[in-house]
Write a protein that holds these residues in place. Structure first.
Motif, PDB file in Angstrom:
ATOM      1  N   MET A 596      42.402  45.683  17.776  1.00 35.60           N
ATOM      2  CA  MET A 596      42.280  44.733  18.885  1.00 35.60           C
ATOM      3  C   MET A 596      42.063  45.426  20.224  1.00 35.60           C
ATOM      4  O   MET A 596      42.119  44.782  21.276  1.00 35.60           O
ATOM      5  N   PHE A 597      41.826  46.742  20.219  1.00 40.44           N
ATOM      6  CA  PHE A 597      41.569  47.463  21.466  1.00 40.44           C
ATOM      7  C   PHE A 597      40.283  46.930  22.107  1.00 40.44           C
ATOM      8  O   PHE A 597      39.286  46.673  21.416  1.00 40.44           O
ATOM      9  N   SER A 598      40.315  46.802  23.439  1.00 43.87           N
ATOM     10  CA  SER A 598      39.136  46.302  24.150  1.00 43.87           C
ATOM     11  C   SER A 598      39.171  46.792  25.585  1.00 43.87           C
ATOM     12  O   SER A 598      40.214  47.222  26.095  1.00 43.87           O
ATOM     13  N   LEU A 599      38.020  46.716  26.243  1.00 45.14           N
ATOM     14  CA  LEU A 599      37.917  47.060  27.654  1.00 45.14           C
ATOM     15  C   LEU A 599      38.269  45.840  28.502  1.00 45.14           C
ATOM     16  O   LEU A 599      38.135  44.697  28.053  1.00 45.14           O
ATOM     17  N   PRO A 600      38.720  46.050  29.730  1.00 44.34           N
ATOM     18  CA  PRO A 600      39.138  44.915  30.569  1.00 44.34           C
ATOM     19  C   PRO A 600      37.938  44.139  31.105  1.00 44.34           C
ATOM     20  O   PRO A 600      36.803  44.623  31.137  1.00 44.34           O
ATOM     21  N   SER A 601      38.220  42.926  31.545  1.00 44.89           N
ATOM     22  CA  SER A 601      37.206  42.080  32.173  1.00 44.89           C
ATOM     23  C   SER A 601      37.858  41.307  33.309  1.00 44.89           C
ATOM     24  O   SER A 601      39.078  41.123  33.343  1.00 44.89           O
ATOM     25  N   THR A 602      37.039  40.843  34.229  1.00 44.75           N
ATOM     26  CA  THR A 602      37.560  40.091  35.376  1.00 44.75           C
ATOM     27  C   THR A 602      38.137  38.744  34.955  1.00 44.75           C
ATOM     28  O   THR A 602      38.936  38.159  35.691  1.00 44.75           O
ATOM     29  N   ASP A 603      37.741  38.238  33.786  1.00 44.43           N
ATOM     30  CA  ASP A 603      38.285  36.964  33.315  1.00 44.43           C
ATOM     31  C   ASP A 603      39.776  37.050  33.032  1.00 44.43           C
ATOM     32  O   ASP A 603      40.461  36.019  32.997  1.00 44.43           O
ATOM     33  N   GLU A 604      40.270  38.243  32.811  1.00 40.85           N
ATOM     34  CA  GLU A 604      41.697  38.409  32.530  1.00 40.85           C
ATOM     35  C   GLU A 604      42.552  38.329  33.784  1.00 40.85           C
ATOM     36  O   GLU A 604      43.771  38.235  33.683  1.00 40.85           O
TER      37      GLU A 604
END
Length: 890
Positions: A596-604
Motif C-alpha cells: 500500500m506504499f504510495s507517494l503523497p498528493s494534494t488531495d490528502e
C-alpha cells in the motif's frame, strides 16, 4: 544512654560558633553553673581557654538548643513515646547541623581562598592573611562588589524560548512554569532555554519552588519512578546543547539536591531545596571582578555556594540560562527587580545591557510548518531527518525514537531491561508501558511550533497520512510533504560519509580500549606468575629469578604502537546509505504494509509537496520497482487453502500405498506367489527392472511381471520422492493462494516459513546431509531450481504422480552407476528419524493387572488373612495365592 552517645557525637561543633549551655551528668541535664560550683571548670571556659582540642578526642556535650527540647534524661526512660520523639528530634537536628557544617566549611574556604584571576592560579593578595575566627553566614565577607551605574541600552524582553523547550513545558505570562503530569509525563524532565545568552557582565535570575507534586505510579507501567521524584536543575548552557543539563560538557548547573554539576562531575556545595525557597543564580563574566568566569548560588538572598569556575569550553561564548525540572511548579523571574535582594546590588537579566547579551528570539511567524518526510525503508531517511533538524533547530521531531531518548535522559528505565528489544528504528520496542503518544497527540496541535513528523511507515500510507494531517488542521499550520527517493544529493552523500567515518572512529576507540584492558590483564597475570615463582625459589633458597620474567612483563606493558588515522575505504566511499544494525521497519510491519506504499498528493490535505532528491516521475518509478522487489523477498501471511489440503492428503495416501506394496514385494513368500500367478496367466516374468526403459512403463505398480517400478527404492529414495512432491505442490499452492501476478514465487530465505506453514513441519537440511540449500536443490534438480534472484522455480507445472516415481527411479539408477564407477560422492547419507518411544508400563495399582513370569497376570485381590490384602496370580497352571498374615507380598 542513647542521648549520651548522640550528645558526644554532636559536641564537636566549635566551628559553628555556638557553645553549649548545659552538660550531661548522671541522671539529667546539669546547667553549666553547677559544673563551675562543683569545683570543675565550665565547658564554656574550657572552650575559651582552648583546653579541648581535636587531638584529645573530647567532645562538647549537646546543647538544649541543638536538641530543641529540654527534659531530664531520666524522664526519657519513663516514656517510650517521648523517647521516640526525642530520637526524631535528634535525627532532624543532625541533618541540619551536617548541612550547616558543610556549607560553613565551603564558604570559609571561599573567603580564605579567592578565585584565581591569573593563568598560574595566583591571586593579587600574595601575603598570607591572619586566621580569623569563624563567622556566620551574615558576617562573612562577600567578594562580590556592588553593581555600578550603566547607562547603556537595555534589552526589550527576556523569557523562555518556545521553540527551544520540551513539549511538556507549560508556562504563563506571569512567570509560573510547570509541566504535564499524566500518561507518563510526570516521570519526564521538562526543560527550556532563555531567549538571550550572556556574553559579558554580571547578572542574575531567580527561581522559586511553588510546589512539589507527588508522583503516582500509573497502572500498567513497566518502569520504576526515577529518583529523586522531584528535581530542579538551574544553570547555564550553550546554544543547541541538551535542555536537560546533562549528557554533555556544554553546561553548568546547580540542582535541588545541593550539588553543582558540570559534565560527568558532581560536587556537593549546599543544602537541599524545599518549597518556598527562592534560588538565585549569579553569573559573573565581568573581567574587572575577582570572581570573573564563575557562577554562584543563593538561597533567599544568602550565599550557599562559593563561586564555581566555568569550564574552558564555555568561555567566550554566549551562556543561556536554562531550567530542567520534574514534578514541580516554579516561579521564574528574569525581571528588573529581584524577589529576594542579595547582600550586594546586582542587576537582573531583564536589566542587562543589550551589548552584553546575544538575543535568540525568532521573528513572529504567521504559519508554522509541519514536515512529513517520505522515503523507502533502509535508504537513510532517518539520517536525513536528523540532518534537517540539525540545520533547522527551530523544528522539533515527533517520533517514537525521540520519546524513548527523552525517557532515557530523564532517568526512566524499564523494570526488566532484558525484555527491551530493539524492534526497529521507526517503532522501537516500547517496554515502558506508558501512554506518552496518546497524551502528546492532544498537546502538539495546540502548540505554535515547527514539527517534523518522522513516522516512516505511516508517512508511506495514504490513509495514515490523512489521519496525521487532520491533527494539524489549525490555520497556522502549513503541511509539507518532502519525498526523499532516488539518487541522493551531494550534500546528503557527504553527510553520510561523515557519519560512517564517525562510527568507525568510535569503533576504533572501543577496540583500542579493549586491547589495552587485555594487555593490562596479561601484565597482571604475568607479574603474579613471576612473583609466585620468586616466592617458590625463595622458599627453596635459590634466590630471586633472573630478569627474563621482568623483560617479558615489560614487553607486555609496551602495548600497541601509535594507531594510524581512521579513514574510509574505497568501498565505503561509494556508500550512500549508512549501514546500521537495526532495520527501519520490522519484517512483520513491512510485510503487512508495503503493498500500500504510495507517494503523497494534494488531495490528502498537503499544502505543498517537495521532491528533495529526484523529480516525481523518477520517484514513482523507484517506488514501483521497490514494491515489486519486496513482493519477491518479503514474507506474506498466507494461509493454506482447502485445495492444498485435499491435494496433499491425496498424495500422502498414494505414497503410503506404494510403500505398502514395496514392503510386500520384499517378502519372499508374497513375491513368489505374485510371480507364480503371473506365470499361470502366461506373462513373461523374466523382466529386469534395472534394464527397463522407464518411459515405456505405464503402471509403476507393475512393470509386467508383478514387480513395481520402485522395488529397489531405499529410505533415501522414498525421502526424495516425498520432497519432489512437496516442493512442487508448495509452489503451485503458493501461487494459487496469494493470487498476485507479481508474486508467483518466494525468496529462498522464506522457504522455512512457508514450508512450515503448509506442511506443519520444519525443513532441516542436516537430515539430508546438506549444509546449504543449493546442495538439496541439486538432488531434486529435475523438479525445482533457483533463479538468479534466489527465487524458487518449479520445473513441473502439472505432472502426474507417476512422473515423480519415474524421476526418482531415474535418479536412483544414475546414482548407482556412479557408485559402481567408484564415485563415493554419489552415496546418500540421510538421517533416519528416531523410532517413536514406547509408552511406559503402568505401575501396579489396585484394579490394574501387571504381567506375571509364567504368562499370567497378577491382580490385587483381597485375601482372607485377617482383613489384610494379598496377591492372586492367574496363570495357565491354575490359581495360587500369595501374602502372609501381615498382608506382605512374597
Amino acid at each position: 544512654s542513647f542521648l549520651m552517645q548522640v550528645a558526644g557525637a554532636l559536641g564537636r561543633r566549635r566551628s559553628l560558633g555556638r557553645p553549649p549551655t548545659a552538660t550531661s551528668s548522671g541522671e539529667g541535664m546539669v546547667p553549666a553553673e553547677v559544673g563551675e560550683a562543683s569545683g570543675g571548670a565550665s565547658e564554656r571556659e574550657r572552650v575559651e581557654r582552648g583546653t579541648e582540642t581535636a587531638d584529645t578526642g573530647d567532645a562538647l556535650p549537646l546543647a538544649e538548643a541543638d536538641l530543641q527540647f529540654s527534659v531530664p534524661v531520666s524522664d526519657v526512660s519513663r516514656s517510650l513515646s517521648l523517647a521516640e520523639s526525642v530520637r526524631r528530634g535528634v535525627a532532624i537536628r543532625c541533618e541540619h547541623l551536617a548541612e550547616e557544617t558543610l556549607t560553613s566549611a565551603k564558604l570559609d574556604a571561599y573567603e580564605e581562598e579567592p578565585v584565581a584571576d591569573s593563568a598560574d592560579g595566583t591571586t593579587d593578595n600574595a601575603e598570607p592573611a591572619e586566621p580569623e575566627p569563624s563567622k556566620t553566614a551574615g558576617e562573612r565577607q562577600e567578594l562580590e562588589e556592588e553593581a555600578h551605574e550603566d547607562a547603556r541600552l537595555r534589552v526589550v524582553s527576556v523569557g523562555l524560548s518556545e521553540s527551544d523547550s520540551t513539549l511538556n513545558l507549560l508556562a504563563t505570562d506571569g512567570g509560573l512554569v510547570t509541566s504535564l503530569g499524566d500518561g507518563g509525563f510526570q516521570y519526564l524532565l521538562a526543560g527550556a532555554r532563555a531567549t538571550v545568552g550572556v556574553k559579558s557582565g554580571r547578572y542574575m535570575f531567580e527561581v522559586k519552588i511553588v510546589e512539589m507534586r507527588n508522583v503516582d505510579q500509573p497502572q500498567g507501567a513497566k518502569v520504576r519512578a526515577p529518583i529523586p521524584q522531584n528535581l530542579l536543575r538551574i544553570g547555564l548552557s550553550l546554544a543547541g546543547s541538551s535542555l536537560f543539563l546533562a549528557d554533555s560538557s556544554d553546561y553548568v548547573c546547580f540542582d535541588s539536591e545541593g550539588s553543582f554539576a558540570q559534565g560527568r562531575s558532581r560536587l556537593k556545595v549546599g543544602p537541599t531545596l524545599a518549597p518556598g525557597v527562592t534560588v538565585a543564580l549569579l553569573l559573573n563574566l565581568d573581567a574587572a571582578s575577582p570572581n570573573v568566569n564563575t557562577v554562584s548560588l543563593f538561597h533567599d538572598g544568602v550565599r550557599v555556594s562559593a563561586p564555581q569556575k566555568l569550564p574552558e569550553n564555555m568561555l567566550d561564548k554566549p551562556l543561556f540560562p536554562t531550567l530542567a525540572f520534574r514534578s514541580m511548579t516554579l516561579q521564574l523571574n528574569f525581571g528588573a527587580n529581584p524577589l529576594v535582594p542579595l547582600p550586594f546590588s546586582c542587576r537582573m537579566l531583564q536589566d542587562a545591557a543589550a551589548a552584553d547579551l546575544q538575543v535568540e528570539t525568532s521573528p513572529a511567524e504567521e504559519h508554522y510548518e509541519v514536515v512529513f518526510p517520505i522515503g523507502k525503508p533502509d535508504t537513510g531517511v532517518f539520517d536525513w531527518a536528523d540532518h534537517f533538524v540539525e540545520k533547522n533547530p527551530a523544528y522539533t521531531e515527533l517520533s517514537d525514537r525521540k520519546l524513548l531518548e527523552w525517557a532515557a535522559a530523564s532517568g526512566l528505565r524499564p523494570k526488566n531491561p532484558a525484555s527491551n528489544n530493539l524492534g526497529s528504528t521507526d517503532k522501537p520496542e516500547n517496554s515502558l508501558g506508558l501512554s506518552l503518544n496518546e497524551v502528546l497527540s492532544l498537546v502538539v496541535p495546540a502548540l505554535k511550533r515547527n514539527f517534523v513528523v518522522m513516522e516512516l511507515q505511516a508517512n508511506l500510507l495514504a490513509e495514515a497520512r490523512s489521519r496525521a494531517i487532520s491533527r494539524f488542521s489549525a490555520p497556522h499550520f502549513k503541511k509539507t510533504a518532502v519525498v526523499i527517493m532516488g539518487d541522493p544529493s551531494e550534500e546528503h552523500k557527504e553527510h553520510v560519509q561523515s557519519l560512517i567515518l564517525a562510527d568507525k572512529v568510535v569503533k576504533a576507540e572501543n577496540d583500542k580500549r579493549k586491547k589495552l584492558a587485555d594487555l593490562q590483564r596479561k601484565r597482571l597475570l604475568e607479574e603474579s606468575r613471576r612473583k609466585s615463582e620468586d616466592a617458590k625459589r625463595a622458599r627453596k633458597g635459590e634466590g630471586q629469578g633472573d630478569a627474563e620474567g621482568v623483560k617479558e612483563v615489560e614487553r607486555v606493558e609496551e602495548g600497541p604502537s601509535e594507531d594510524p588515522p581512521v579513514t574510509l575505504t574505497d568501498e565505503e566511499k561509494l556508500l550512500t546509505v549508512r549501514p546500521l544494525d537495526t532495520a527501519d521497519l520490522t519484517q512483520s510491519a513491512l510485510a503487512k504494509s508495503f503493498t500500500m506504499f504510495s507517494l503523497p498528493s494534494t488531495d490528502e490535505g498537503f499544502d505543498s509537496i517537495r521532491y528533495e532528491w529526484q523529480p516525481m516521475e523518477t520517484c514513482q518509478e523507484e517506488l514501483v520497482k521497490h514494491i515489486r522487489q519486496l513482493k519477491l523477498i518479503t514474507r506474506v501471511d498466507v494461509q493454506p487453502s482447502q485445495w492444498f489440503k485435499d491435494e496433499a492428503s491425496q498424495r500422502q495416501r498414494l505414497v503410503n500405498e506404494w510403500q505398502k506394496l514395496h514392503n510386500e514385494w520384499k517378502i519372499p513368500a508374497k513375491r513368489k506367489a505374485v510371480l507364480e500367478k503371473k506365470k499361470e496367466e502366461g506373462t513373461n516374468t523374466e523382466i529386469n527392472v534395472t534394464d527397463l526403459d522407464i518411459n515405456t512403463v505405464e503402471d509403476v505398480t507393475d512393470i509386467g511381471n508383478g514387480e513395481p517400478l520402485f522395488s529397489n527404492f531405499t529410505f533415501e529414495d522414498w525421502t526424495l520422492l516425498r520432497l519432489r512432491m512437496e516442493f512442487q505442490l508448495l509452489l503451485v499452492a503458493f501461487r494459487k493462494d496469494v493470487d498476485d501476478p507479481e508474486r508467483v514465487s518466494f525468496h529462498e530465505s522464506q522457504l522455512n516459513f512457508y514450508y512450515s506453514r503448509y506442511f506443519k513441519k520444519n525443513l532441516n537440511l542436516r537430515i539430508f546431509g546438506c549444509e546449504k540449500f543449493e546442495t538439496l536443490v541439486a538432488l531434486i534438480c529435475d523438479t525445482i531450481a533457483l533463479s538468479k534472484e534466489r527465487l524458487l522455480e518449479s520445473k513441473l507445472e502439472d505432472p502426474s504422480m507417476v512422473h515423480f516415481v519415474k524421476l526418482t527411479e531415474e535418479h536412483r539408477r544414475d546414482r548407482q552407476r556412479r557408485l559402481d564407477a567408484g564415485d563415493e560422492t554419489a552415496e546418500l547419507k540421510f538421517s533416519k528419524p528416531a523410532p517413536p518411544t514406547r509408552p511406559a508400563q503402568p505401575t501396579s495399582q489396585a484394579g490394574h493387572k501387571r504381567p506375571h513370569q509364567d504368562g499370567g497376570s497378577i491382580t490385587p485381590k483381597r485375601a482372607d488373612h485377617g482383613g489384610k490384602r494379598g496377591w492372586t496370580s492367574r496363570s495357565g497352571n491354575g490359581e495360587s495365592r500369595g501374602g502372609n498374615a501381615n498382608g506382605s507380598r512374597r
